[in-house]
Every structure is written in C-alpha cells, then in structure tokens.
Design an enzyme around this catalytic site. Sequence first.
Site, PDB file in Angstrom:
ATOM      1  N   LYS A   9      -9.555  -2.579  48.856  1.00 37.24           N
ATOM      2  CA  LYS A   9      -8.120  -2.748  49.147  1.00 37.24           C
ATOM      3  C   LYS A   9      -7.549  -1.421  49.669  1.00 37.24           C
ATOM      4  CE  LYS A   9      -7.165  -1.913  44.249  1.00 37.24           C
ATOM      5  NZ  LYS A   9      -6.956  -2.607  42.960  1.00 37.24           N
ATOM      6  N   TYR A  23      10.089  27.059  50.288  1.00 30.73           N
ATOM      7  CA  TYR A  23      11.339  26.447  49.830  1.00 30.73           C
ATOM      8  C   TYR A  23      11.598  26.790  48.373  1.00 30.73           C
ATOM      9  CZ  TYR A  23      11.804  23.470  53.962  1.00 30.73           C
ATOM     10  OH  TYR A  23      11.970  22.997  55.227  1.00 30.73           O
TER      11      TYR A  23
HETATM   12  C1  LIG Z   1      -8.115  -2.334  42.153  1.00 36.14           C
HETATM   13  C2  LIG Z   1      -8.809  -3.325  41.309  1.00 36.14           C
HETATM   14  C3  LIG Z   1     -10.109  -3.076  40.833  1.00 36.14           C
HETATM   15  C4  LIG Z   1     -10.814  -1.759  41.050  1.00 36.14           C
HETATM   16  O1  LIG Z   1     -10.300  -0.790  40.146  1.00 36.14           O
HETATM   17  P1  LIG Z   1     -11.025   0.627  39.977  1.00 36.14           P
HETATM   18  O2  LIG Z   1     -10.352   1.227  38.798  1.00 36.14           O
HETATM   19  O3  LIG Z   1     -10.741   1.383  41.240  1.00 36.14           O
HETATM   20  O4  LIG Z   1     -12.458   0.353  39.794  1.00 36.14           O
HETATM   21  C5  LIG Z   1     -10.749  -4.074  40.134  1.00 36.14           C
HETATM   22  N1  LIG Z   1     -10.138  -5.270  39.884  1.00 36.14           N
HETATM   23  C6  LIG Z   1      -8.876  -5.521  40.299  1.00 36.14           C
HETATM   24  C7  LIG Z   1      -8.257  -6.839  39.973  1.00 36.14           C
HETATM   25  C8  LIG Z   1      -8.169  -4.569  41.023  1.00 36.14           C
HETATM   26  O5  LIG Z   1      -6.918  -4.835  41.424  1.00 36.14           O
END
Ligand SMILES: *Cc1c(COP(=O)(O)O)cnc(C)c1O
Length: 358
Positions: free
Chosen positions: A35, A254
Amino acid sequence: MSRPIQASINLPALTHNLSIVRKHAPNSRIMAVIKADAYGHGLLPATQALRAADGFALLELDAAITLREAGFKQPILLLEGFFSMQELRLFQQFQLNAVIHHSEQISMLLASKERNLGLFIKINTGMNRLGLRPEQYLMGIKKLQENSYANNVTLMTHFACADDSRQKESVLAQINCFKTITQQHNYPISLANSAAIIRYPETHGDWVRPGILLYGASPFTDQTAEDLKLQSVMTLSSKVIAIHDLRAGDRVGYGGFFHASRPMRIGIVACGYADGYPRHAPTGTPVLVNNQPSRLLGRVSMDMLTVDLTHIPNAGINSSVILWGSGVSVDEIANRSNTISYELLSALAPRVERTVAA
Ligand SMILES: *Cc1c(COP(=O)(O)O)cnc(C)c1O
C-alpha cells in the site's frame, strides 16, 4: 541541474527481506503489503522485486489494476474492500480480492450477484478500526453461505499492539477472540503483520501480511532492523549546496535555535520537510557527510537543512549527504523525530526522484 536530492531504491534488498520473512513463516503464504506506493518505494519496481510473494495487499484500486495490467497473476487483496457497486464490477473484471469489514459491503455483494470473488472477511477482535464485530460476523457469514457467496473465503484480523512487548496480553486476547469465533468454520486464516510474524509465530496461519519488514525497517523499538537481519531498501541522499564559517555566538536557521558556542563550519543541504524529511528532527540527529558521521543543526526548513562540517574538513560544496538508509537507519531518524519509519518512508514527497538500483 535539478536539485540533487534523490531516493535510491535497492531492489535486491527487498528480495532479501522477503526471504527473511519466508524464514520466519515457512509454512504460510506471504501477502506482501505494498500500500501507499509500496511504503513510498515505487509500486512497480518494488512489486517486481517482490514477485516471489504469494500475493499482494494494498488499498488503492487504481494501483491494483496497474499490477494486473503489468501481468502479476497472484491474488491481489484490497485492504479496505470496495466502496461502491461500480467498484465491485472492477473487482470482478480484474479478479481482485476484497476485504469485507462492514455489513454494508455484504449487502452490496448480495445485490451484485457476484458469487466468486475472493473474500477476506475481517473480524474486529479488539483494535476497533476495521472489521465486523463477532456477532455481525456470525450473521454475515451465515447470509453469505446461505446464498452461495462463500466459495472463496479467508478470515482475517489485525493486531493493535503486536509491536509492543509490554502489551502481550492484548495480543493474546485478540488471538483468543479470533480463535473462539472462527473455529466452527474451516476457512483459511490471516492474522500476522510484521511484528506478529516475528514475535507471535502461533499467529502465522495460512497468510502472513508483512509490510515494514520488507522495506528493511523494524516494527519494534527494542530490536533494530540489523538485529532482524534486514537490509535497508531506500537511501535518501542529497548534497551540500552552501558552506558557512560561523563565529562563536552565531545562530543557525529559523528561530535561531542552534547557537555556535565556538567557531564552526556548517553545510546547507538540499533537503527539507517538503521532501519528507521530518521537521521535528532535533539538533544532533545523525547524517553522513562524505560517508562520515555528522549531525543536524537547528531547525529543518521546507527545502533545506543544516549539518555540522567542523570535523569534516574535506567536505565542501557538492559533498554527498545521506539522510537515511545505508549507514543511517530510518528507524533512528524516525525515533529522534517522535514518529515511526512507516511515516517517513510513505510520506517521502513526490518531488523526490526515485532511482532504482537493481
Ligand atoms: C498495513 C497493514 C499490514 C502491514 O503492516 P506492517 O506493520 O507494515 O507489517 C498488514 N495488515 C493490514 C490489514 C494492514 O493494513
């Protein structure tokens, strides 16, 4: 010349990290989580490097279709499922699997007459984000079965606290809840994210869902990526574009937050928070300049940050600077900035060019 900042993506490291996940969960299929543009690494090159995975999971329908059109044949799971009847037709057309986390989706499915979609029915076992509550699940699965929609079902849940060794009880309660509700059905199961893959082997089931491990960062605060034998995938680098000699008493950036207490030499680096470097990184956050350890000074601004060159006399204009990745772990930068590597990697700005090292 364009700005010298770039993110170099080490594809063999991705493949290596996948093999580490395989070693931890040798009897499960791996649903590689890609994702958010493969956690900022670039969808197609990353997925190509992960092509030995048994499936892919993401939330963006257009990206899922891109993968199908690029020829990936594995199951592709949409982690938030479909949002409308129109989308449901695309799931059917491109053979995509859907997470079902809400009764509304079950109604859409029944209305669609689409009986052969791969369904990952998500049960809320305590995280209270997505998922059917146990009683909703029991009602939903009954309806799906009665109307012959349950031909390709997997049951899943997601852990809230698998990364935190002080919250073992919470994980065990979620495992227990999941087992109790699902044991009457003989469907494949999927529970484990990265943290659970390492810490809770009893959760491996039929499909594991690693994300962050694949990208070479650690889900834990008490175990480094190196401890886990992971290789960093993204190296964010840039160059020194200006140099200044400071007198004792001069201030930097800054707010004038850094005060030189003695004469110093500083470099201005073409990287700022609009590139995705965290503005909350404090003075002292590590960087490498010409491959030598140095540190951030003062506030990070939108397009630039300042580093100490006092002890690196050979550094000058165009000296290379590594912000994270090879030699400076992204977990450490995240930690210093009160966030997690997930955020830094996935929030890398589109204006930063990704280059692929195969
Ligand atoms: C993002 C996600 C993962 C992966 O999580 P990690 O901590 O990066 O391994 C697994 N399952 C679901 C449902 C997610 O949304």
